[in-house]
Enzyme design. Structure first.
Site, mmCIF file in Angstrom:
data_model
loop_
_atom_site.group_PDB
_atom_site.id
_atom_site.type_symbol
_atom_site.label_atom_id
_atom_site.label_comp_id
_atom_site.label_asym_id
_atom_site.label_seq_id
_atom_site.Cartn_x
_atom_site.Cartn_y
_atom_site.Cartn_z
ATOM 1 C CG ASP A 1 -2.151 0.890 0.987
ATOM 2 O OD1 ASP A 1 -2.125 1.729 0.055
ATOM 3 O OD2 ASP A 1 -3.135 0.774 1.745
HETATM 4 C C1 BGC Z 1 -5.004 3.228 0.098
HETATM 5 C C2 BGC Z 1 -5.080 2.215 -1.019
HETATM 6 C C3 BGC Z 1 -4.911 2.921 -2.344
HETATM 7 C C4 BGC Z 1 -3.587 3.662 -2.343
HETATM 8 C C5 BGC Z 1 -3.296 4.404 -3.629
HETATM 9 C C6 BGC Z 1 -3.799 4.145 -0.004
HETATM 10 O O1 BGC Z 1 -3.942 5.216 0.832
HETATM 11 O O2 BGC Z 1 -5.003 2.553 1.344
HETATM 12 O O3 BGC Z 1 -6.303 1.540 -0.966
HETATM 13 O O4 BGC Z 1 -4.988 2.008 -3.384
HETATM 14 O O5 BGC Z 1 -3.613 4.623 -1.294
HETATM 15 O O6 BGC Z 1 -4.060 5.526 -3.765
#
Ligand code: BGC
Length: 774
Positions: A314
């Site tokens: 993530d």
């Molecule tokens: C989130 C993810 C997301 C990623 C990219 C993170 O803050 O937890 O679900 O895909 O950001 O935007």
């Protein structure tokens, strides 16, 4: 996040090296019939001699092996490092001096540079599960096409509430197509953290509390997305079941309980959808960050389940180089969210000095390439932004069907819904129901074409702006009634109650905005809405409540109102969908994918763990062993608690009779057969549920199978379903096996976890299944 770290780009355009390649000649299998000449071997004339991996008759595995042989270490590692694709000045968390790579698509989640000389495509990554999202941009940056307006599905929990894998797959196919046409080939969709915490701000992105339902629905969404040659990523692996302290929280859970709950859900989603990627989460599990957790990544996911794709972190969830690479992380995402570019120069250094083996470096690159071949990124490359060709009309209908099938009629007083044709006046109250429907906030935010009809009421940046889709429930109702329809915003409770007194019917909209990065403090509707609903219901018995919430809420006014519909966040066409259900054009058929508790005291953790004010160096623990695998209705069953509304509950404008249940051992599982009769006056869809019960389990019963059935009035349908043997077994950590004990098992036919219609007993012999349930 350390702001001093300069963004560094590893875009190394390497000189083209001449390659000696060979045609891979494949011989088609053929039947050996006498005298018939064997078919000619398939010679793929379109495979360039220097790119044998472009032979589509080879497996993704073989193709990845072929290309890997031609790659330098630097090239392999280049694939393991991704960039955020939004500049510092616009980004959700300002990252000093960060400028995204010029090949990236602006205001999107990420970019991983490809390798031109070998024809390895760039990876253009977009969020998320309800459609093509846009990273938060300030008001000033909003122009006609920025942020990009796209079709939004209803929230993930709505799709789970459809209990309909076909609807889930069609939704995935629709948003995957919009992603492809927008120039993306990786979609960060496939969120399915089990609902252990009804206050979790991201429950709206997920599939509810049951591993079977969430796994099947999410797996089908992934399948739909990937049918567009867009990689989907199952996330957030694992136990990222609350947002408070999500970067620090250390969730404790034993292997057995984990495998029988959240991990089983992920396992089923993986088996169903075959995602190219899995995204590891922010939190720690049993003392280790999820993105450097050998147990979660190497053991469970890659070895036990046989996952061949890649693990991406993530955004900001990578915490080390050697530790993470050796524990199974294959790609660091979203630089510069992390404290350091761990998988950039440092990873190469770690490989060179032997802390990370060459073999592992190959494996990391191979997994990424495998997913790109498997899903078709080489063979059907994205053509850049083709958004002008998106059929928004058609896609809106896909979203609408999802909303209509997932809307749950929780309560109805006969004669109130569907709305009477003789009503002369209908009053609509609250939640901007005159102009639109709510959506959930954060990285998954899909912006509506033409913008939100309501100015941002949050005003604090991410996970805002609080966004509404311009699909008006009021207009939808007006188009379907001869009654005079009026609207009051409900801010003045007394005025709303006075208006309610004069109307034939009142429809009050209640909303709860949830989003990424925060949890709700309790399950009450915010901003005095409970008082508003009570006052309106007191003034007019014919009050219908329509809820637009991220997940379960409590309803202190329930006994006073005539009907309640849970509409979740209903997506781009949500206003139409709500109007069609209210007026009976569509018969509601959604069922709850999560228990609605009567109060917070009934939860395993009545007080939410963690503290939003904690500094980033603290690591609070939360004990998921309290409930273990007994998540949601299983916990309520075990404790004997009566919820406000049980898991699986959902009413219809018709009535159904479920009967004739038989069950027998079949294969390694159980086959159950029964019939569903529509005993009412209109066509409808029932969600028939099979629960199973054995001894020594985490809870009295588990959902074993389900089937949504459409039945015409007066008609009956016979249905057969099979119960996955893992749902009849307990997991043994030492031997990594699923074990069915010899004995009698109850098989129950039900319309919700609390409404068992018929029970039969089936005897099963002892059985041991491997870690994959085979
Ligand atoms: C989130 C993810 C997301 C990623 C990219 C993170 O803050 O937890 O679900 O895909 O950001 O935007």
């Amino acid at each position: 996040m350390t702001s001093q770290i300069k963004a560094r780009f590893g875009l190394r355009l390497l000189a083209t090296t001449a390659l000696i390649g060979a045609f891979a000649l494949t011989t088609a299998a053929h039947a050996q019939t006498t005298n018939a000449p064997p078919p000619a071997p398939t010679v793929r004339t379109d495979v360039p001699a220097d790119r044998p991996w472009m032979d589509t008759s080879l497996s993704a595995e073989a193709r990845a092996e072929l290309i890997l042989k031609e790659m330098t270490l630097a090239e392999k590692l280049q694939l393991t490092f991704g960039y955020f694709s939004t500049d510092a000045k616009w980004s959700i968390t300002p990252i000093k001096n960060y400028v995204f790579p010029k090949e990236g698509l602006p205001y999107s989640a990420g970019f991983v540079p490809g390798i031109e000389r070998l024809g390895i495509p760039n990876q253009w990554q977009t969020d998320a599960g309800v459609g093509v999202a846009t990273q938060t941009v300030p008001e000033a940056a909003r122009t006609a096409d920025l942020p990009r307006g796209r079709t939004a599905l209803p929230s993930g929990i709505n799709t789970a509430a459809t209990w309909n894998p076909e609807v889930a797959e069609a939704g995935g196919a629709m948003i995957g197509n919009e992603a492809f046409l927008s120039g993306f080939n990786v979609q960060l969709a496939g969120g399915m953290n089990l609902m252990r915490e009804p206050r979790n701000g991201r429950n709206f992105e997920y599939g509810g509390e049951d591993p079977l339902l969430a796994g099947i629905i999410t797996g089908h969404e992934i399948k739909g997305i990937q049918s567009n040659h867009v990689i989907s990523t199952l996330k957030h692996y694992a136990f990222n079941d609350q947002e408070t302290n999500r970067n620090q929280m250390d969730h404790q859970i034993e292997d057995k309980a984990a495998r029988e709950s959240d991990l089983l859900g992920f396992q089923i989603a993986y088996e169903t959808g075959n995602p190219g990627s899995v995204m590891c989460s922010y939190n720690r599990v049993n003392g280790h960050y999820a993105c450097e957790n050998d147990w979660l990544l190497n053991q469970v996911l890659k070895t036990d389940w046989g996952f061949k794709g890649y693990v991406m972190s993530d955004w900001g969830a990578t915490h080390s180089t050697t530790q993470a690479a050796n524990a199974g992380l294959d790609q660091q995402s979203g630089w510069a969210f992390d404290r350091s570019p761990y998988f950039h120069g440092a990873l190469r250094e770690a490989v060179n000095n032997g802390y990370v083996s060459q073999e592992r470096a190959n494996d990391m690159a191979k997994r990424i390439l495998w997913a790109m071949f498997e899903v078709g990124l080489f063979d059907t490359p994205v053509k850049g932004d083709q958004a002008t060709t998106i059929d928004f009309e058609k896609n809106g209908k896909v979203s609408q069907t999802d909303s209509e099938e997932g809307m749950v009629l929780l309560k109805n007083t006969p004669g109130l819904l569907p709305l009477s044709k003789t009503a002369k006046s209908i009053l609509i109250v609250g939640a901007h129901a005159d102009v639109g429907v709510l959506s959930g906030g954060g990285s998954s935010q899909v912006y509506p074409k033409g913008g939100s009809p309501v100015a941002d009421e949050y005003g604090k940046g991410f996970p805002g702006p609080k966004t509404w889709y311009p699909s008006s429930p009021m207009k939808g109702i007006q188009a379907r009634t001869t009654a005079a329809v009026t609207y009051v915003d409900g801010k003045d409770v007394k005025a709303a109650a006075a208006a309610a007194k004069k109307a034939d019917v009142v429809i009050v909209f209640g909303e709860q905005w949830t989003g990424e990065g925060f949890d709700v403090p309790d399950l009450n509707l915010p901003n005095n809405q409970d008082a508003l609903i009570s006052a309106v219901a007191k003034a007019n018995k014919k009050t219908v409540v329509v809820l637009e919430t991220g997940g379960p809420v409590v309803m202190p006014w329930l006994s006073k109102v005539g009907a309640v519909i849970e509409a979740w966040y209903p997506g781009s066409n949500g206003g139409e969908a709500i109007a069609r259900v209210l007026t009976g054009e569509v018969n509601p058929s959604g069922h709850l994918p999560a228990t609605f508790p009567a109060s917070l005291d009934q939860l395993p953790r009545p007080v939410l763990e963690g503290d939003p004010k904690l500094d980033s160096d603290s690591h609070p623990m939360s004990n998921y062993n309290i409930e273990g695998a007994a998540v949601g209705y299983k916990w309520f069953d075990k404790k004997g608690y009566k919820p406000l509304f049980p898991f699986g509950h959902g009413l219809s404008y018709t009535t159904f009779a479920l009967s004739d249940l038989t069950a027998a051992a079949e294969g390694k599982g159980v086959k159950a057969s029964f019939s569903v009769k529509n005993t009412g006056g209109v066509a409808g869809k029932e969600v028939a549920q099979i629960y199973v019960s054995g001894t020594g389990w985490e809870a009295p019963k588990r959902l074993g199978a389900f089937q949504k059935v459409e039945v015409a009035p007066g008609e009956s349908q016979s249905v057969s379903v099979t119960v996955d043997p893992r749902l009849l077994a307990t997991y043994d950590s030492a031997s990594k096996t699923w074990n069915i004990a010899a004995g009698d098992y109850k098989v129950m036919l039900a319309t919700s976890a609390d409404d068992i219609v018929q029970t039969v007993t089936v005897h099963l012999d002892a059985q041991t299944l491997d870690v994959r349930g085979k």
